[in-house]
Design a protein around this motif. Structure first.
Motif, PDB file in Angstrom:
ATOM      1  N   LEU A  33       1.406 -12.367  -2.898  1.00 38.32           N
ATOM      2  CA  LEU A  33       0.825 -11.701  -4.062  1.00 38.32           C
ATOM      3  C   LEU A  33      -0.249 -12.538  -4.747  1.00 38.32           C
ATOM      4  O   LEU A  33      -1.157 -11.989  -5.388  1.00 38.32           O
ATOM      5  N   ASN A  85       6.952 -13.959  -1.276  1.00 37.44           N
ATOM      6  CA  ASN A  85       6.299 -12.932  -2.090  1.00 37.44           C
ATOM      7  C   ASN A  85       5.241 -13.548  -2.995  1.00 37.44           C
ATOM      8  O   ASN A  85       4.159 -12.972  -3.192  1.00 37.44           O
ATOM      9  N   GLY A 107       3.170  -7.655   2.618  1.00 32.55           N
ATOM     10  CA  GLY A 107       4.521  -7.714   2.087  1.00 32.55           C
ATOM     11  C   GLY A 107       5.466  -6.792   2.821  1.00 32.55           C
ATOM     12  O   GLY A 107       6.645  -7.123   3.049  1.00 32.55           O
ATOM     13  N   GLN A 142      -4.017 -11.732  -4.207  1.00 33.57           N
ATOM     14  CA  GLN A 142      -4.567 -10.431  -4.580  1.00 33.57           C
ATOM     15  C   GLN A 142      -5.385 -10.521  -5.864  1.00 33.57           C
ATOM     16  O   GLN A 142      -5.181 -11.387  -6.695  1.00 33.57           O
ATOM     17  N   HIS A 165      -6.243  -6.459  -1.248  1.00 35.87           N
ATOM     18  CA  HIS A 165      -5.000  -5.676  -1.227  1.00 35.87           C
ATOM     19  C   HIS A 165      -5.162  -4.619  -0.145  1.00 35.87           C
ATOM     20  O   HIS A 165      -6.088  -3.807  -0.202  1.00 35.87           O
ATOM     21  N   GLY A 225      -1.793  -6.266  -6.971  1.00 36.13           N
ATOM     22  CA  GLY A 225      -0.758  -7.003  -7.672  1.00 36.13           C
ATOM     23  C   GLY A 225       0.639  -6.559  -7.312  1.00 36.13           C
ATOM     24  O   GLY A 225       1.624  -7.158  -7.764  1.00 36.13           O
ATOM     25  N   GLU A 226       0.750  -5.498  -6.481  1.00 35.35           N
ATOM     26  CA  GLU A 226       2.050  -5.019  -6.005  1.00 35.35           C
ATOM     27  C   GLU A 226       2.117  -5.194  -4.495  1.00 35.35           C
ATOM     28  O   GLU A 226       1.137  -5.593  -3.852  1.00 35.35           O
ATOM     29  N   ILE A 227       3.258  -4.891  -3.910  1.00 30.00           N
ATOM     30  CA  ILE A 227       3.439  -5.089  -2.476  1.00 30.00           C
ATOM     31  C   ILE A 227       2.351  -4.362  -1.692  1.00 30.00           C
ATOM     32  O   ILE A 227       1.993  -3.228  -2.002  1.00 30.00           O
ATOM     33  N   ASP A 228       1.798  -5.040  -0.695  1.00 29.40           N
ATOM     34  CA  ASP A 228       0.825  -4.387   0.175  1.00 29.40           C
ATOM     35  C   ASP A 228       1.299  -4.493   1.617  1.00 29.40           C
ATOM     36  O   ASP A 228       2.473  -4.772   1.886  1.00 29.40           O
TER      37      ASP A 228
END
Length: 744
Positions: free
Chosen positions: A702, A698, A657, A705, A597, A651-654
């Motif tokens: 994701l 997406n 993204g 990660q 990430h 686990g979220e936008i990096d």
């Protein structure tokens, strides 16, 4: 004759380098639709090291000196360079990079701390060329224009970052020397005619040593010399350590061992010795014999103790020193990394604003925040931070939703001021007198010196000063904002600089403008008073203060200095577009390797790229480049409004993204524009493809990660491995390739 349509995108280090693998394909695809070539140049620390040791390497390993090439390009009118943050290497970082390259099969010599042979002296000379802030002085053939774009400022007001509350009884303060530091001892002259000067050390024994061979100077150039006296520094540090313990606050030191690569590691070493006087009195000779220098930090010493027969005994002595002294500010309290561990861990221009933003606190060894005595030995700019601290103690923290801005016009062209001091800075070995002499043997500047003193000179050419004044007036008029020259009437260099400012201002139309000259402390107070009223003020500063201000105010206003628009209008007509600060980049790499990430925010790259396209349109008449600039600017606004910046959490936008969404919003803006129907039609297909595949892309980004990522190296990772890590969405890649096939 039109200039070439080419953008040079720099390949640098750490998180910005990793982000390039993801974002550069987007840039190349979109730029190709305007006939714009995008080329890269490797100015990473590893790349620069390799370029200097070609005679040690195989033909396949050898690389050209990309930095020298870009330095020449920066002097040409066709220059269009996007400069990402790079490592300004301390000695520990340099040694780590060399060790990694050696492990990869590069037959590089070790970095010699104390060169004894011709081969070691040659290696040391080469390595010295890449230490510290070696990149920026080469590329910055223009002065600096740094400001927060309207879209970024508006976002910060709508989505304010956290600001710690200040208490009126806060014990946080800055401690700085009152005498015998660089500011107090400075002498300055203006060169009357073209010629040469040399720097000599006339020993007390009558000997003459050449510290710096004759080098050219130009008429009108300002030359400075100054000395920090080691005995006064040691006495000051001893007092501050006692003060911190007496006041019950954390002790911290704030230097810039990266940019001021000769002076500040030496000063850092004095701090380490002052904190552990009993250890160095008893074991100093053992440490010196083992090559364990306090200038490299406590961490380097502790890491080397295992090789000493009495290493455990010395380690215990250091532990007693920590227990007996004031509580140390921590870089990482969980890992026991103190403020004194690594000279490049606590960089004043980033660490002081972060402390001010966090209630005037730093982290203590117990893992909690606490008031801090921030030690900044040289008093040249320490008053800037004390003024802000005093203001917050009385008036509380600043409010990002209402506060004004402090854009900067910085004097940095042609290695102006202290950036040019590296090869003119010396730790004095024998007592005597340092003299700056001209070609006729006349003594221009002299200081008596003792062993251990740090003497330095710097030079500031007249042409950059004239350009700096012009840029200040231009920005003041363009933004209808007061401009303040931050010049200290008690500092010799600033007195000469002020005389030039007052001589050159009448060359420009200043009717109706507010242009002032104030001391740094007074200018700070003036600016923060206006900030609290929601008003903007341009700070017009020298080179080092430019570095400090363009972190201090953006970190308070925006939460980071990486979101600033940083334009360098090169003196000969080209453009250099910088992308913000990289101080947090190492932590980002560590997270990528651990969790795949990358939380690096590429907003600075988005802003620089739009300015680069705009400059290209202006200089070459490329209409599509202007369309790319305008639509990218609008897309960046949408990007901010939609909050597509990278998250800190796995686990979220990096970063990857965020590049996808920037590409999506940019394609949508290009599809909506009406200036070029063919371009609009082509990008309508791209926008549709990116929109319809949003869930798929997406999902691909994701899904990788949460597991470790193998990039094959820190300073020189494996190209194929990084590509695989940073471009995990095959769907996104196919859309970009289709765009190039249709419109490129």
């Amino acid at each position: 004759m039109p200039l070439m349509a080419k953008i040079i995108y720099t390949h640098t280090d750490e998180a910005p380098m990793l982000a390039t693998y993801s974002f550069l394909p987007v840039i190349e695809a979109y730029a190709s639709t305007a006939g714009v070539e995008v080329e890269t140049r490797d100015i990473s620390l590893a790349g620069r090291i390799i370029s200097l040791f070609g005679d040690h390497l195989t033909a396949e390993q050898q690389v050209d000196d990309a930095l020298a090439e870009l330095g020449q390009l920066a002097k040409q009118p066709e220059a269009n360079i996007i400069k990402l943050p790079n490592v300004s290497a301390s000695i520990p970082q340099l040694k780590s990079a060399v060790a990694e390259l050696q492990s990869q099969g590069y037959a590089l010599p070790d970095y010699p701390d104390d060169p004894q042979t011709d081969a070691e002296r040659d290696a040391r000379s080469r390595y010295d060329k890449v230490k510290g802030s070696a990149v920026n002085p080469v590329l910055r053939e223009g002065n600096s224009d740094r400001r927060a774009p309207a879209s970024v400022k508006n976002y910060a007001r709508k989505h304010p970052h956290s600001m710690g509350a200040w208490s009126s009884d806060s014990k946080t303060n800055v401690a700085t020397m009152a005498q015998d530091d660089f500011r107090a001892n400075e002498k300055s002259v203006v060169i009357e005619s073209d010629g040469t000067i040399a720097i000599l050390l006339i020993g007390d024994d009558g000997s003459t040593a050449t510290l710096k061979d004759a080098f050219p100077v130009l008429a009108g150039e300002i030359i400075d010399g100054t000395v920090m006296r080691a005995a006064a520094l040691d006495a000051f540090l001893t007092e501050q350590i006692a003060r911190a313990k007496s006041e019950g606050v954390l002790f911290s030191v704030h230097l810039k061992a990266t940019m001021m690569k000769v002076s500040d590691p030496v000063i850092f070493g004095h701090v380490v010795k002052a904190f552990f006087p009993a250890v160095f009195e008893q074991y100093g000779a053992d440490l010196e014999a083992a090559g364990l220098s306090p200038s490299n930090g406590l961490g380097g010493i502790l890491a080397g103790l295992d090789a000493l027969p009495n290493g455990a005994e010395i380690k215990a002595a250091f532990e007693r020193g920590i227990a007996d002294g004031p509580a140390l500010a921590m870089v990482d309290s969980d890992k026991g990394i103190t403020n004194l561990h690594v000279p490049s861990d606590v960089i004043v221009d980033a660490s002081m604003p972060a402390m001010i933003r966090t209630s005037g606190h730093m982290w203590g060894p117990d893992g909690d925040e606490a008031d801090t005595l921030a030690v900044i030995p040289d008093s040249s700019y320490a008053g800037v931070y004390q003024t802000v601290i005093d203001d917050c103690r009385v008036n509380g923290a600043y409010d990002p939703t209402t506060m004004g801005s402090v854009p900067n016009v910085g004097l940095m062209a042609q290695a102006a001021e202290e950036y040019g001091s590296h090869d003119k800075t010396f730790e004095i070995q024998t007592g005597g007198t340092v003299q700056v002499v001209d070609g006729a043997g006349r003594v221009l500047i002299e200081h008596s010196v003792e062993p251990g003193d740090v003497w330095r000179a710097c030079q500031t050419k007249d042409v950059p000063i004239r350009d700096w004044v012009k840029l200040a007036v231009t920005r003041a008029r363009a933004s209808a904002t007061p401009a303040v020259f931050w010049l200290d009437p008690t500092r010799a260099h600033d007195v000469n600089l002020r005389a030039k400012v007052e001589a050159y201002l009448p060359d420009h139309d200043t009717e109706g403008l507010t242009i002032e000259v104030m001391s740094p402390a007074d200018a700070t107070q003036y600016s923060i008073d206006r900030i609290r009223r929601g008003e903007d003020t341009i700070s017009v500063t020298g080179n080092v203060l430019r570095d400090y201000n363009t972190d201090l105010f953006p970190i308070l206003e925006l939460g980071t200095s990486a979101k600033m628009l940083s334009i360098v209008p090169l003196i000969n007509g080209g453009g250099l577009f910088e992308t913000g600060a990289g101080g947090s980049a190492p932590k980002h790499v560590q997270q990528l390797i651990k969790e795949n990430h990358l939380r690096w925010d590429s907003l600075g790259e988005f802003l620089a790229l739009a300015s680069s396209f705009e400059h290209m349109a202006t200089t070459t008449g490329n209409a599509r480049a202007q369309i790319l600039a305008d639509t990218l600017d609008r897309a960046t606004g949408t990007f901010l409004d939609e909050n597509k910046s990278p998250s800190r959490k796995v686990g979220e936008i990096d970063n990857r993204g965020s590049h996808y969404y920037l590409a999506l919003y940019w394609a949508q803006e290009l599809a909506k524009q009406t200036e070029d129907a063919e371009l609009a039609a082509g990008f309508a297909e791209v926008a549709e493809a990116l929109t319809s595949n949003e869930d798929t892309i997406n999902g691909e980004l994701l899904s990788v990660q949460g597991s470790p990522a193998d990039i094959g190296g820190y300073f020189r990772p494996d190209d194929a491995k990084v590509n695989a890590v940073m471009r995990p969405s095959g769907t996104f890649t196919e859309v970009l390739q289709g765009l190039v096939a249709r419109l490129g």
